[in-house]
Design an enzyme around this catalytic site. Structure first.
Site, PDB file in Angstrom:
ATOM      1  N   HIS A 198       0.836  -1.208   0.000  1.00  0.00           N
ATOM      2  CA  HIS A 198       0.000   0.000   0.000  1.00  0.00           C
ATOM      3  C   HIS A 198       0.867   1.253   0.000  1.00  0.00           C
ATOM      4  CE1 HIS A 198      -2.625  -3.019   2.204  1.00  0.00           C
ATOM      5  NE2 HIS A 198      -3.396  -2.691   1.192  1.00  0.00           N
TER       6      HIS A 198
ATOM      7  N   GLN B 188     -17.834  -7.763  -0.604  1.00  0.00           N
ATOM      8  CA  GLN B 188     -16.939  -8.578  -1.418  1.00  0.00           C
ATOM      9  C   GLN B 188     -16.445  -9.822  -0.695  1.00  0.00           C
ATOM     10  OE1 GLN B 188     -14.220  -5.113  -1.708  1.00  0.00           O
ATOM     11  NE2 GLN B 188     -12.545  -6.556  -1.560  1.00  0.00           N
TER      12      GLN B 188
END
Lengths: 296, 296
Positions: free
Chosen positions: A39, A63
């Site tokens: 990230h 999800q």
């Protein structure tokens, strides 16, 4: 660095920036938090290329399948905020589930075809949840550029296709997978691994290195490559293979299983999902023509 | 008045406006062209309420079924341009099918539940096509307000839900149905009607007037109302009923068929689709509590 917890706050912060800098470029890094160096590389790139960088942290229930790890997905907002600040993020958008889904959502954004293989096959509905939340986030943040890691290559393919198909005014920027020194792709889920599982998990990147060599051989077909990779991954005795697949990228369709891949003109992806205990890890590598590993 | 035929031209025109008037409000009227006074009322309202009005004219193949009237849907771009100009439209967006769908589209925006009844049931896939194209148009035009006629009440419900669910930064403005002097709701498809069919087509609005009276009766249930309306519409001998339905609005779920509707606290929609020859006409009316017809 500003922290926004509501959609309204987020929109106001972007409006204020746009008003001040009408030509400013907004970069966006959507994440589920529990941030790692993968990230960080996205945030750094956005901070370098854009005038304002927005990071979102949202573990999206849509999800996750009913038997997946939504509840135990690792979270550490304080550490995330520190890492965001250290990587020149300007705004952190951290909404609650209630803020993002105030009532049952009836609308779905789904991408057909591209989602029928790989993780789309082993996690039914997963990419509908991804497409829907990413389109919500794009509408809330209205970025010019959005950064995604290639570890989730199928996610990149799905979001790129969705963005093109729906004329979303965003450039999707795929970024290279970041790895531990032994080759294991960084993932928030690596924290689940026991010491022994962690040791054996290196088999994924080792198999991808092997794929690079195998693809140099003449007469290497997709079928033979997949079966060689199965053999290699099984050398890690704790590994339970979910899938190993060789597909064309970015359409994620099957090459002719008998075709000599060394003659292929297409970009190939070798992708795999492997379980260690309760932890499911994924990794992949792209290969362009003439077996040269392609670092996106 | 500017005419834009490409997405790029359209985006540049909006950007130029936004740059010049950062606080300006953009109104949008999406249509399939062959404009009539119903469309004109939407353009007028947008021109009154907004600083810039964009009209789109695009016959969207995605929302027509294989045996529907896509090819013969009436088109008259020159007359449309004149009507747009007369109604203070600033920009007409008139893309080709190739411009909107340069390659097969794999992404769908669909709204579940709300699309299972009425036209959603008799035109499978229709509202997936509507949701997808409207979300494309919103991403291209990026309006602040979008105007839709209530003749397509289910479309208004679907687009409102989609906009809320996906956090699209647009206000959906439902506008009253415009009618001929005898009550027939304006529709581009009215041009298909023969003289005799046109005469009999008034039965739709007559039935809705009757519904208004019937709803004042005590013990009027949805089942009884529907069967009364069937009886009324069948008085027009060329009428072939596709559906007549009484539902809760805007969720489009069924009320208890045995419930006394005069006691209902909910907003009701009485909606019908009726064929005259090859032409399928729709009409509807909303009723709020205590049987007062609600003009949205």
């Amino acid at each position: 660095m500003i922290k926004c917890e509501t959609i309204d706050e987020m929109r106001k912060a972007i409006s204020a920036f746009r008003r001040e800098k009408p030509d400013g470029v907004v970069g966006f890094v959507p994440t589920m938090g529990y941030l790692h160096e993968g990230h960080a590389s996205l945030m750094k790139r956005s901070a370098t290329e854009c005038d304002l960088t927005v990071l979102s942290i949202f573990v999206n229930p849509l999800q996750f399948g009913p038997n997946e790890d939504f509840d135990r997905y690792p979270r550490d907002p304080e550490r995330d905020m520190a890492l965001a600040k250290a990587n020149d993020v300007d705004i952190v958008f951290m909404p609650s589930v209630q803020e993002m889904y105030p009532r049952p959502i009836k609308t779905k954004v789904l991408v057909e075809g591209i989602t029928s293989r790989l993780c789309g096959a082993s996690r039914p509905g997963h990419f509908d949840g991804v497409g829907t939340v990413v389109s919500k986030l794009f509408h809330i943040v209205s970025p010019d550029r959005a950064y995604f890691g290639m570890k989730d290559a199928q996610q990149v393919a799905v979001i790129t296709k969705m963005t093109e198909d729906l004329n979303l005014p965003v450039s999707i920027i795929p970024c290279e997978t970041i790895r531990e020194s032994d080759g294991l792709a960084l993932s928030s889920r690596n924290v689940y691994l026991s010491e022994e599982e962690r040791k054996q998990a290196v088999i994924l990147s080792q198999a991808l290195d092997a794929a690079s060599e195998l693809l140099k051989l003449e007469d290497m077909t997709a079928d033979r490559l997949v079966s060689e990779l199965h053999r290699i991954v099984k050398q890690a005795e704790l590994a339970v293979i979910d899938y190993i697949d060789v597909l064309l990228f970015p359409d994620l369709t099957e090459p002719d299983g008998q075709m000599d891949l060394s003659k292929s003109e297409d970009q190939l992806i070798v992708a795999m999902a492997v379980r260690f205990g309760k932890t499911r890890l994924i990794d992949n590598r792209l290969f362009s023509r003439k077996e040269v590993a392609c670092h996106v």
